[in-house]
Design a protein around this motif. Structure first.
Motif, mmCIF file in Angstrom:
data_model
loop_
_atom_site.group_PDB
_atom_site.id
_atom_site.type_symbol
_atom_site.label_atom_id
_atom_site.label_comp_id
_atom_site.label_asym_id
_atom_site.label_seq_id
_atom_site.Cartn_x
_atom_site.Cartn_y
_atom_site.Cartn_z
ATOM 1 N N VAL A 117 42.596 -37.587 46.409
ATOM 2 C CA VAL A 117 42.002 -39.089 46.339
ATOM 3 C C VAL A 117 43.245 -39.910 46.775
ATOM 4 C CG1 VAL A 117 41.015 -40.792 45.272
ATOM 5 C CG2 VAL A 117 39.938 -38.579 44.973
ATOM 6 N N ILE A 130 42.992 -46.600 41.146
ATOM 7 C CA ILE A 130 43.478 -47.170 42.350
ATOM 8 C C ILE A 130 42.964 -48.475 42.770
ATOM 9 C CG2 ILE A 130 42.976 -47.031 44.999
ATOM 10 C CD1 ILE A 130 43.637 -44.070 44.782
ATOM 11 N N ALA A 159 44.671 -39.671 50.357
ATOM 12 C CA ALA A 159 43.589 -40.255 51.297
ATOM 13 C C ALA A 159 43.830 -41.853 51.463
ATOM 14 C CB ALA A 159 42.333 -39.854 50.794
ATOM 15 N N GLN A 160 44.368 -42.348 50.264
ATOM 16 C CA GLN A 160 44.322 -43.849 50.180
ATOM 17 C C GLN A 160 45.955 -44.417 50.210
ATOM 18 O OE1 GLN A 160 41.736 -45.913 47.897
ATOM 19 N NE2 GLN A 160 40.468 -44.071 47.495
ATOM 20 N N GLU A 212 40.248 -42.957 41.654
ATOM 21 C CA GLU A 212 39.710 -44.138 42.164
ATOM 22 C C GLU A 212 39.588 -45.302 41.663
ATOM 23 O OE1 GLU A 212 38.577 -44.365 45.419
ATOM 24 O OE2 GLU A 212 37.833 -42.238 46.187
#
Ligand SMILES: [Zn+2]
Length: 439
Positions: free
Chosen positions: A229, A189, A232-233, A186
């Motif tokens: 993660v 990102i 998902a993005q 995360e």
């Protein structure tokens, strides 16, 4: 901003059903701003009004798509290690530099120069797969805003590793648990990368034992958490993997491209198919360890043994994937010892020599195939109307001898034209690699 390249022979990056790259002889290529506007036989329309174009008569030279280096690290130069030297303490270096802003600016400048070297050697796209903090994204953004000159960059910024793992604490963060792997993904990102990079196994330089260069370091649940993660993005995941067990764990838990690779079996090949995964073959980093005499590579005997294992694994994985129709791309691992930022042409030569492909197939792999694997084939990878003007020009047909790619007449990157481009060279590395190449 508008150019007409006339009287040029084009190898456009695509293969015929017979597997050859069929040249289009004596063409004119019009470039307007960033894109290819038209391609037509020079004789077909000799009266076409080119007064709005800067006309460059190429007099029978050869044009190919700009090369794509799918695996590079801008954080280092690729210099040869000094005799008797231990690998630097990257973790300590990183701890220092992350606290001192002027050091970071200095490294950023170095990275910008290395990106320019890649460009001047004919690489119009680089995927950076593990770097310091968010410096790779900073270089990318400066290039995209036209503040500096460079190729198209796809970046991972820093990677995710585990304590004691590959480049942990320098080019990669250290995740202790699945939750930390997710959190670190995360955080990466949030630094605006294009891909996510995981360090799943060890490598030649950080192996604990002779004979075990790619030992699995990242537990499967961490791989799974990071991939979840990222996906998902909307991010794809590439992973450093140098053992069969590592490949199995990576593909089972969501990795999209295996970097380097290792010996395969039927189960691994099925995993590649099920995941629609690709392999990025990197022969360049293994060459000095596996093939140079120790007095030249300056590596320890155990690194040479491990280098040979890694080289065999990379070769075996590439050949198995090629046989099975699984996508194989090419990258140099520039920044590792003996891999400079102007040597993508060598990786093509090695691909022919060690994996038995034709020069046509090697060129296709370094252009269109890499573009497809990286998901940028609508923008670049071939010489086609509407695509980015990412091209290189050689005096003679490079398919007759791929080493001709080391001297280029022009590089064009997103419509910007560079005549007689000259990357900065590291002579010691150049000499060592040439001795091996021409032996
Ligand atoms: Zn690498």
């Amino acid at each position: 901003m508008a150019y007409a390249f006339t009287h040029v022979n084009i190898l456009n990056g695509t293969l015929s059903p017979e597997g050859t790259m069929v040249p289009l002889m004596d063409q004119t290529v019009l470039i307007n701003e960033e894109h290819i506007e038209a391609i037509y036989p020079s004789e077909a329309n000799p009266t076409q009004n080119l007064c709005n174009y800067e006309v460059i008569d190429l007099q029978g030279k050869w044009m190919i798509p700009g090369l794509i280096n799918a695996h590079a690290h801008l954080a280092s130069s690729g210099k040869a290690p000094k005799k008797g030297s231990k690998p630097p303490n990257y973790k300590l270096l990183f701890a220092i530099l992350s606290k001192i802003a002027p050091v970071r600016s200095f490294i950023l400048k170095q990275q910008e120069k290395r990106a320019a070297d890649e460009l001047y050697s004919g690489v119009t796209t680089i995927r950076c797969v593990g770097g310091i903090l968010d410096l790779d994204a900073k270089v990318r953004d400066k290039i995209n805003k036209d503040i500096i000159t460079g190729p198209r960059l796809l970046v991972c910024n820093t990677a995710v590793s585990v304590p004691g793992g590959h480049f942990a604490g320098s080019l990669a963060t250290e995740a202790h648990s699945a939750q930390e792997a997710a959190e670190q993904t995360e955080r990466i990102i949030a630094t605006n990368p294009d891909w996510i990079k995981l360090m799943i196994t060890g490598g030649v330089m950080d192996a604990d034992k002779t004979g075990e260069p790619g030992v699995l370091r990242m537990p499967p649940e961490l791989v799974e958490a990071a991939c979840r993660v990222a996906h998902a993005q909307g991010f794809k995941v590439c992973a450093h993997v140098e053992s069969s067990e590592g490949v199995r764990v990576a593909l089972t838990h969501g990795v999209d491209t295996i970097e380097h690779g290792a010996r395969t079996d039927d189960e691994i090949m099925q995993l590649f198919r099920d995941r629609h995964a690709a392999l990025i073959c990197t022969l360049s980093p293994a060459i000095p360890y596996a093939l140079f005499p120790p007095e030249k590579s300056h590596c320890l005997p155990e690194a040479q043994i491990n280098g040979k294992i890694v080289m065999e694994g990379i070769r075996d994985n590439a050949q198995a994937c090629l046989d099975a129709g699984i996508p194989v791309g090419l990258g140099t691992d520039a920044g590792c010892p003996f891999i400079t930022h102007y040597d993508m042409w060598r990786e093509l030569v090695y691909f022919v020599r060690f994996c038995g492909v034709t020069p046509d197939f090697a060129l296709y792999t370094a252009t269109l195939k890499n573009a497809e694997i990286l998901g940028i084939d609508e923008e670049t990878g071939t010489i086609e109307v509407g695509k980015a003007a990412d091209l290189i020009v050689c005096d003679t047909n490079p398919l007759e001898d791929l080493t001709r790619l080391r001297n280029l007449a022009f590089v064009v990157a997103r419509g910007k034209v560079f005549a007689n481009p000259k990357p900065r060279k590291i002579l010691e590395v150049e000499t060592a690699l040439d001795e091996e190449l021409y032996a």
